[in-house]
Design an enzyme around this catalytic site. Structure first.
Site, PDB file in Angstrom:
ATOM      1  N   CYS A 281      94.930 -34.367  57.754  1.00 55.23           N
ATOM      2  CA  CYS A 281      94.714 -34.201  56.320  1.00 55.23           C
ATOM      3  C   CYS A 281      94.130 -32.817  56.022  1.00 55.23           C
ATOM      4  O   CYS A 281      93.798 -32.052  56.927  1.00 55.23           O
ATOM      5  CB  CYS A 281      93.747 -35.272  55.840  1.00 55.23           C
ATOM      6  SG  CYS A 281      92.095 -35.050  56.504  1.00 55.23           S
TER       7      CYS A 281
ATOM      8  N   CYS B 289      86.269 -36.919  58.598  1.00 54.42           N
ATOM      9  CA  CYS B 289      87.270 -35.992  59.133  1.00 54.42           C
ATOM     10  C   CYS B 289      86.607 -34.871  59.923  1.00 54.42           C
ATOM     11  O   CYS B 289      87.219 -34.313  60.836  1.00 54.42           O
ATOM     12  CB  CYS B 289      88.108 -35.385  58.013  1.00 54.42           C
ATOM     13  SG  CYS B 289      88.783 -36.605  56.887  1.00 54.42           S
TER      14      CYS B 289
ATOM     15  N   CYS C 100      92.842 -43.102  60.912  1.00 55.55           N
ATOM     16  CA  CYS C 100      93.958 -42.506  60.163  1.00 55.55           C
ATOM     17  C   CYS C 100      95.081 -42.023  61.065  1.00 55.55           C
ATOM     18  O   CYS C 100      96.172 -41.725  60.589  1.00 55.55           O
ATOM     19  CB  CYS C 100      93.469 -41.338  59.316  1.00 55.55           C
ATOM     20  SG  CYS C 100      92.779 -40.027  60.332  1.00 55.55           S
TER      21      CYS C 100
ATOM     22  N   ASP D 185      95.101 -39.179  62.727  1.00 59.79           N
ATOM     23  CA  ASP D 185      95.179 -37.722  62.779  1.00 59.79           C
ATOM     24  C   ASP D 185      94.752 -37.216  64.153  1.00 59.79           C
ATOM     25  O   ASP D 185      93.926 -37.837  64.830  1.00 59.79           O
ATOM     26  CB  ASP D 185      94.304 -37.096  61.695  1.00 59.79           C
ATOM     27  CG  ASP D 185      94.890 -37.331  60.307  1.00 59.79           C
ATOM     28  OD1 ASP D 185      96.053 -37.764  60.225  1.00 59.79           O
ATOM     29  OD2 ASP D 185      94.186 -37.071  59.325  1.00 59.79           O
TER      30      ASP D 185
HETATM   31 FE1  FES Z   1      92.349 -38.360  59.131  1.00 54.16          FE
HETATM   32 FE2  FES Z   1      91.013 -36.789  57.559  1.00 54.16          FE
HETATM   33  S1  FES Z   1      92.090 -38.582  56.984  1.00 54.16           S
HETATM   34  S2  FES Z   1      91.074 -36.742  59.710  1.00 54.16           S
END
Ligand code: FES
Length: 136
Positions: free
Chosen positions: A69, A113, A39, A41
């Site tokens: 997120c 996550c 993702c 992140d």
């Molecule tokens: Fe990336 Fe949750 S969607 S850490």
């Protein structure tokens, strides 16, 4: 999506809307940054370490910065609560499941996550240990 939102526990929503220990520690003793390749992140954890009366190293200060997120922010907040004032040995044993359990569960699609939080903490502890060796 409304349905996804409804799958979050009360604890996740509380930590997402009012995160604990968010921010930066100046001159940290250890820093760990990890990213989720899927993702994109990012999570960064800062540590301050001191010795307790028994001579054990404990996490006296911990803060996080997370670009991610709701679950990433909630798990960051929760892992800082779980790790604070723990010895490094105890903190290293905190798993992604411990974090998810303390948040009363994460939606299955969001379980990955919680990896970021435990990996960022581990990376920060490793960085502290590397700095210690380098400064000897
Ligand atoms: Fe990336 Fe949750 S969607 S850490």
């Amino acid at each position: 999506m409304a349905n996804d939102f409804m799958q979050y526990s009360k604890e996740v929503l509380e930590h997402f809307t009012n995160p604990h220990n968010q921010g930066v520690i100046e001159n940290p003793d250890g820093v760990g940054m990890v990213g989720n390749p899927v993702c994109g992140d990012l999570m960064k954890i800062y540590l301050k370490i001191k010795k307790n009366k028994k001579g054990e190293e404990i996490i006296s200060g911990i803060k996080f910065e997370t670009l991610g997120c709701a679950s990433a922010i909630a798990t960051s907040s929760m892992i800082t609560d779980l790790a604070k004032n723990k010895t490094l040995e105890e903190a290293k044993k905190i798993t992604r499941n411990d974090v998810a359990d303390a948040l009363n569960g994460l939606p299955p699609i969001k379980l990955h996550c919680s990896n970021l939080a435990s990996e960022a903490l581990e990376a920060a502890i490793n960085n502290y240990n590397e700095n210690k060796i380098a400064n000897k």
